[in-house]
Motif scaffolding. Sequence first.
Motif, short mmCIF file in Angstrom:
data_model
loop_
_atom_site.label_atom_id
_atom_site.label_comp_id
_atom_site.label_asym_id
_atom_site.label_seq_id
_atom_site.Cartn_x
_atom_site.Cartn_y
_atom_site.Cartn_z
N ALA A 34 -2.33 -2.58 -11.69
CA ALA A 34 -2.60 -2.74 -13.12
C ALA A 34 -3.33 -1.52 -13.68
O ALA A 34 -3.02 -1.06 -14.78
CB ALA A 34 -3.41 -4.00 -13.36
N ALA A 35 -4.28 -0.97 -12.91
CA ALA A 35 -5.02 0.21 -13.37
C ALA A 35 -4.08 1.40 -13.52
O ALA A 35 -4.15 2.15 -14.49
CB ALA A 35 -6.15 0.54 -12.40
N ASP B 229 6.42 -1.16 -9.16
CA ASP B 229 7.18 -2.41 -9.25
C ASP B 229 7.48 -2.96 -7.86
O ASP B 229 7.37 -4.17 -7.63
CB ASP B 229 8.48 -2.20 -10.03
N LYS B 230 7.84 -2.08 -6.94
CA LYS B 230 8.09 -2.52 -5.56
C LYS B 230 6.80 -3.00 -4.91
O LYS B 230 6.81 -3.97 -4.16
CB LYS B 230 8.70 -1.38 -4.73
N ALA B 231 5.70 -2.33 -5.20
CA ALA B 231 4.41 -2.73 -4.64
C ALA B 231 4.06 -4.14 -5.10
O ALA B 231 3.66 -4.99 -4.30
CB ALA B 231 3.32 -1.75 -5.05
N VAL C 240 0.84 -1.20 0.00
CA VAL C 240 0.00 0.00 0.00
C VAL C 240 0.88 1.25 0.00
O VAL C 240 0.65 2.19 -0.77
CB VAL C 240 -0.96 0.00 1.21
N ALA C 241 1.91 1.25 0.84
CA ALA C 241 2.82 2.40 0.90
C ALA C 241 3.51 2.62 -0.44
O ALA C 241 3.65 3.75 -0.90
CB ALA C 241 3.86 2.20 2.01
#
Length: 100
Positions: free
Chosen positions: A63-64, A42-44, A33-34
């Motif tokens: 994706a959105a 990419d990190k998320a 989330v952060a």
Amino acid sequence: EAKANLGTIDILKGDYASAASHLAGTGSENEPVAYILNNQLDKASAAITCDCPRSNYLRAIIAARQGNSSDVKKYLDNAGQKSASWKARSEKDVEFAKYR
């Protein structure tokens, strides 16, 4: 655990860069989330570790934001099939307005 708690507080305060820093590597469910809020998609994506409805919902948000409509549909369908509350939430979420 303290870093994860500080990161969650940072999210609530709107300090997303600090949240990402505190949550990095914690494995907390708020870590992706952060990263999303800090536009580190990419990190998320890498920080999401399970195949639960919440994680699929976060994948749909990523994706959105990347403009990938087929993945938005896939992840929302997956989240919605496993949880009616996530499906209902997605129908009102501004993240998916252009994908309805």
